[in-house]
Design a protein around this motif. Structure first.
Motif, PDB file in Angstrom:
ATOM      1  N   THR A  69     -53.372  -1.112 -15.035  1.00 55.09           N
ATOM      2  CA  THR A  69     -52.982  -0.334 -13.701  1.00 55.09           C
ATOM      3  C   THR A  69     -54.510  -0.115 -13.603  1.00 55.09           C
ATOM      4  OG1 THR A  69     -51.605   0.914 -14.673  1.00 55.09           O
ATOM      5  CG2 THR A  69     -53.014   1.943 -13.658  1.00 55.09           C
ATOM      6  N   LEU A  70     -55.356  -0.847 -14.048  1.00 53.51           N
ATOM      7  CA  LEU A  70     -57.125  -0.356 -13.935  1.00 53.51           C
ATOM      8  C   LEU A  70     -57.292  -1.596 -12.678  1.00 53.51           C
ATOM      9  CD1 LEU A  70     -59.000   0.615 -17.080  1.00 53.51           C
ATOM     10  CD2 LEU A  70     -59.067   2.220 -15.124  1.00 53.51           C
ATOM     11  N   ALA A  71     -56.444  -2.736 -13.126  1.00 51.75           N
ATOM     12  CA  ALA A  71     -56.906  -4.008 -12.363  1.00 51.75           C
ATOM     13  C   ALA A  71     -56.080  -4.164 -11.275  1.00 51.75           C
ATOM     14  CB  ALA A  71     -56.417  -5.641 -13.327  1.00 51.75           C
ATOM     15  N   ALA A  72     -54.723  -3.381 -11.091  1.00 54.50           N
ATOM     16  CA  ALA A  72     -53.775  -3.096  -9.436  1.00 54.50           C
ATOM     17  C   ALA A  72     -55.045  -2.685  -8.735  1.00 54.50           C
ATOM     18  CB  ALA A  72     -52.542  -2.367 -10.439  1.00 54.50           C
ATOM     19  N   PHE A  73     -55.759  -1.623  -9.406  1.00 52.96           N
ATOM     20  CA  PHE A  73     -56.299  -0.959  -8.788  1.00 52.96           C
ATOM     21  C   PHE A  73     -57.886  -1.723  -8.613  1.00 52.96           C
ATOM     22  CE2 PHE A  73     -53.460   2.411  -9.599  1.00 52.96           C
ATOM     23  CZ  PHE A  73     -53.082   3.350  -8.231  1.00 52.96           C
ATOM     24  N   GLY A  74     -57.815  -2.137  -8.654  1.00 52.02           N
ATOM     25  CA  GLY A  74     -59.478  -3.217  -8.432  1.00 52.02           C
ATOM     26  C   GLY A  74     -60.484  -2.665  -9.539  1.00 52.02           C
ATOM     27  N   LEU A  75     -60.165  -2.220 -10.603  1.00 50.13           N
ATOM     28  CA  LEU A  75     -60.997  -1.195 -11.722  1.00 50.13           C
ATOM     29  C   LEU A  75     -61.492  -2.627 -13.115  1.00 50.13           C
ATOM     30  CD1 LEU A  75     -60.858   2.379 -10.699  1.00 50.13           C
ATOM     31  CD2 LEU A  75     -62.443   0.645  -9.644  1.00 50.13           C
ATOM     32  N   GLU A  76     -61.764  -3.222 -12.845  1.00 51.97           N
ATOM     33  CA  GLU A  76     -61.939  -4.788 -14.148  1.00 51.97           C
ATOM     34  C   GLU A  76     -63.765  -4.469 -14.769  1.00 51.97           C
ATOM     35  OE1 GLU A  76     -59.671  -7.442 -14.206  1.00 51.97           O
ATOM     36  OE2 GLU A  76     -59.448  -7.240 -11.649  1.00 51.97           O
ATOM     37  N   SER A  77     -63.822  -4.183 -15.778  1.00 54.26           N
ATOM     38  CA  SER A  77     -65.135  -4.542 -16.852  1.00 54.26           C
ATOM     39  C   SER A  77     -66.205  -5.461 -15.996  1.00 54.26           C
ATOM     40  CB  SER A  77     -64.134  -4.229 -18.377  1.00 54.26           C
ATOM     41  OG  SER A  77     -65.772  -3.634 -19.085  1.00 54.26           O
ATOM     42  N   ASP A  78     -66.773  -5.378 -16.430  1.00 55.02           N
ATOM     43  CA  ASP A  78     -67.911  -6.149 -16.072  1.00 55.02           C
ATOM     44  C   ASP A  78     -68.727  -6.893 -17.128  1.00 55.02           C
ATOM     45  OD1 ASP A  78     -68.707  -5.787 -13.381  1.00 55.02           O
ATOM     46  OD2 ASP A  78     -69.129  -4.192 -14.126  1.00 55.02           O
ATOM     47  N   VAL A 272     -55.938  -2.809  -1.617  1.00 58.99           N
ATOM     48  CA  VAL A 272     -57.367  -2.425  -2.775  1.00 58.99           C
ATOM     49  C   VAL A 272     -58.243  -2.973  -2.436  1.00 58.99           C
ATOM     50  CG1 VAL A 272     -57.978  -2.282  -5.009  1.00 58.99           C
ATOM     51  CG2 VAL A 272     -55.074  -1.496  -4.225  1.00 58.99           C
ATOM     52  N   ALA A 273     -58.393  -4.062  -1.891  1.00 58.82           N
ATOM     53  CA  ALA A 273     -59.803  -4.856  -2.311  1.00 58.82           C
ATOM     54  C   ALA A 273     -61.248  -4.396  -0.540  1.00 58.82           C
ATOM     55  CB  ALA A 273     -60.392  -6.375  -1.783  1.00 58.82           C
ATOM     56  N   ALA A 274     -60.369  -3.670   0.543  1.00 62.61           N
ATOM     57  CA  ALA A 274     -61.158  -3.242   1.294  1.00 62.61           C
ATOM     58  C   ALA A 274     -61.084  -2.531   0.688  1.00 62.61           C
ATOM     59  CB  ALA A 274     -60.017  -3.452   2.655  1.00 62.61           C
ATOM     60  N   ALA A 275     -60.397  -0.859   0.576  1.00 63.33           N
ATOM     61  CA  ALA A 275     -60.990   0.325   0.218  1.00 63.33           C
ATOM     62  C   ALA A 275     -61.361   0.339  -0.499  1.00 63.33           C
ATOM     63  CB  ALA A 275     -59.583   0.941  -0.431  1.00 63.33           C
ATOM     64  N   LEU A 276     -61.712  -0.257  -2.115  1.00 60.26           N
ATOM     65  CA  LEU A 276     -62.886  -0.166  -2.314  1.00 60.26           C
ATOM     66  C   LEU A 276     -63.844  -0.707  -1.873  1.00 60.26           C
ATOM     67  CD1 LEU A 276     -61.717  -1.698  -6.118  1.00 60.26           C
ATOM     68  CD2 LEU A 276     -61.497   0.640  -5.114  1.00 60.26           C
ATOM     69  N   GLN A 277     -64.328  -2.078  -0.755  1.00 63.06           N
ATOM     70  CA  GLN A 277     -65.696  -2.108  -0.044  1.00 63.06           C
ATOM     71  C   GLN A 277     -65.482  -0.851   0.697  1.00 63.06           C
ATOM     72  OE1 GLN A 277     -64.446  -5.883   2.146  1.00 63.06           O
ATOM     73  NE2 GLN A 277     -64.467  -6.377  -0.037  1.00 63.06           N
ATOM     74  N   ALA A 278     -64.314  -0.474   1.390  1.00 59.73           N
ATOM     75  CA  ALA A 278     -65.065   1.051   2.207  1.00 59.73           C
ATOM     76  C   ALA A 278     -65.869   2.199   1.455  1.00 59.73           C
ATOM     77  CB  ALA A 278     -63.731   1.243   3.003  1.00 59.73           C
ATOM     78  N   ALA A 279     -65.512   1.947  -0.212  1.00 58.77           N
ATOM     79  CA  ALA A 279     -65.498   3.692  -0.997  1.00 58.77           C
ATOM     80  C   ALA A 279     -67.126   3.125  -1.079  1.00 58.77           C
ATOM     81  CB  ALA A 279     -64.188   3.333  -1.997  1.00 58.77           C
ATOM     82  N   GLN A 280     -67.407   1.598  -0.905  1.00 55.34           N
ATOM     83  CA  GLN A 280     -68.468   1.800  -1.367  1.00 55.34           C
ATOM     84  C   GLN A 280     -69.595   2.151  -0.820  1.00 55.34           C
ATOM     85  OE1 GLN A 280     -69.469  -2.057  -4.371  1.00 55.34           O
ATOM     86  NE2 GLN A 280     -67.811  -2.231  -4.301  1.00 55.34           N
ATOM     87  N   ARG A 281     -69.163   1.499   0.466  1.00 57.05           N
ATOM     88  CA  ARG A 281     -69.816   1.912   1.783  1.00 57.05           C
ATOM     89  C   ARG A 281     -69.920   3.660   2.644  1.00 57.05           C
ATOM     90  NH1 ARG A 281     -67.238  -2.630   4.226  1.00 57.05           N
ATOM     91  NH2 ARG A 281     -65.698  -1.061   5.337  1.00 57.05           N
ATOM     92  N   ALA A 282     -69.566   4.416   1.930  1.00 54.48           N
ATOM     93  CA  ALA A 282     -69.027   5.008   2.652  1.00 54.48           C
ATOM     94  C   ALA A 282     -69.421   6.633   1.274  1.00 54.48           C
ATOM     95  CB  ALA A 282     -67.615   5.635   2.973  1.00 54.48           C
ATOM     96  N   PHE A 283     -69.239   6.012  -0.122  1.00 56.70           N
ATOM     97  CA  PHE A 283     -69.485   7.208  -0.956  1.00 56.70           C
ATOM     98  C   PHE A 283     -70.866   7.764  -0.303  1.00 56.70           C
ATOM     99  CE2 PHE A 283     -70.655   7.354  -5.359  1.00 56.70           C
ATOM    100  CZ  PHE A 283     -69.920   8.705  -5.933  1.00 56.70           C
ATOM    101  N   VAL A 284     -70.834   9.257  -0.600  1.00 56.13           N
ATOM    102  CA  VAL A 284     -71.828   9.785  -1.473  1.00 56.13           C
ATOM    103  C   VAL A 284     -71.952  10.171  -2.239  1.00 56.13           C
ATOM    104  CG1 VAL A 284     -72.702  12.309   0.176  1.00 56.13           C
ATOM    105  CG2 VAL A 284     -71.513  10.547   1.859  1.00 56.13           C
ATOM    106  N   PRO A 285     -72.701  10.471  -3.540  1.00 55.81           N
ATOM    107  CA  PRO A 285     -72.163  10.877  -4.876  1.00 55.81           C
ATOM    108  C   PRO A 285     -72.577  12.578  -4.778  1.00 55.81           C
ATOM    109  CG  PRO A 285     -73.795   8.731  -5.003  1.00 55.81           C
ATOM    110  CD  PRO A 285     -73.548   9.199  -3.525  1.00 55.81           C
ATOM    111  N   ALA A 286     -73.655  13.482  -3.589  1.00 59.69           N
ATOM    112  CA  ALA A 286     -73.502  14.668  -3.647  1.00 59.69           C
ATOM    113  C   ALA A 286     -72.563  15.373  -3.055  1.00 59.69           C
ATOM    114  CB  ALA A 286     -75.042  14.696  -2.613  1.00 59.69           C
TER     115      ALA A 286
END
Length: 309
Positions: A69-78, A272-286
């Motif tokens: 499931t994690l892999a399907a969401f593009g979230l794989e351990s480094d 999913v790949a496009a969504a994660l790329q966009a998320a990294q660009r737009a992410f605001v931790p605060a």
């Protein structure tokens, strides 16, 4: 002569550590995505650990399903996935150190013995010795511990009155979560523990145990919980349906919004790949909220599998 430069801080390393008690639900995905985003935002690593320490609660095949499931969401351990079920000797060595130093002790008390104390162990009251005693960490009276959480703010807990001596190895021989997580976070070089706010209460115990073992204390950030319409934690609710790994974008967008992020940032992503790329660009931790967030049930699907984690 100038003073030597202070040592450089360790590179950022975070982790996601599910227990294999069922499929991942939206609350699990929020913790996974939140920890992944914070790691990527800092230019660090993100690891996955399987916390399979409780065989009676585990579901056969759940760990493999979680990783798929994690892999399907593009979230794989480094790095290679660590499994706690394979690390008993490491936990045993840590426990032996605590026993040898007097910080830990064998406890023969039963739950009924502790009932008069509200279930909190402050002294041994067992009438007889057990063949299978638990091992507890000794918590002295007036042990007050505080830490600054990156999302929840200042947290202070009186471990002596609110927690008492806590279990490191159970009477059934299983390793307690508190010991295993502390040992493994140190062994894996975890610098940032990002997880759900349901574990906020455990953090002072873990810091106390880190100090007893001479281990470094990471930074902590506890993400908001997803709750159902009645305000119950999602994993305790009938609303905790598994996420749909065959159609991941709706759930990905849902937990992105629950993390306080701008919905339009992922609106145009078609994969999913496009969504994660966009998320990294737009992410605001605060922007991550500290209060519980309502669970969007439309991002899940029904299944015949066992209760999710």
């Amino acid at each position: 002569m100038s003073a030597p430069a202070p040592p450089s801080p360790a590179p950022y390393r975070g982790r996601f550590a599910p227990s294999p008690t069922g499929p991942l639900h939206l609350g699990s995905l929020l913790a996974a995505l939140g920890s992944w985003l914070l790691a990527r935002h800092a230019g660090g690593q993100w690891l996955v650990r399987i916390e399979d320490l409780d065989p009676p609660r585990e579901i056969a095949g759940a760990a493999a399903a979680q990783l798929r499931t994690l892999a399907a969401f593009g979230l794989e351990s480094d790095l290679p996935v660590l499994r706690q079920s394979e690390r008993g000797a490491v936990y045993r060595a840590a426990l032996d150190r605590l026993l040898a130093g007097g910080e830990a002790f064998a406890c023969h008390c039963s739950r009924s013995d502790l009932a008069a104390e509200g279930g909190i162990h402050r002294r041994c009251m067992a009438a007889a010795r057990r063949p299978d005693p638990a091992i507890r960490l000794r918590v002295l009276p007036f042990t007050v511990l505080g830490f600054d959480d990156a999302i929840q703010g200042r947290v202070v807990q009186d471990l002596g009155s609110e927690v008492g001596d806590f279990v490191l190895r159970r009477t059934d021989g299983c390793w307690a979560y508190q010991l295993a997580v502390v040992v493994d976070d140190a062994a894996q070089g975890i610098t940032e523990v990002v997880r759900g706010a349901d574990l906020l209460d455990s953090t002072p115990r873990q810091i106390l145990l880190q100090r007893a073992l001479g281990l470094p204390t990471p930074h902590y950030a506890h993400l908001p919980l997803l709750v159902d319409a009645d305000g119950r934690k999602l994993s305790k609710s009938l609303a905790a349906l598994p996420v749909d790994a065959d159609d991941p974008l709706p759930a990905l967008r849902a937990v992105w919004r629950a993390l306080g992020q701008a919905p339009e940032a992922l609106a145009g992503a078609g994969s999913v790949a496009a969504a994660l790329q966009a998320a990294q660009r737009a992410f605001v931790p605060a922007a991550i909220p500290h209060l519980p967030q309502p669970a969007p049930l439309a991002a899940t699907h029904n299944t015949d599998t066992a209760d999710p984690v």
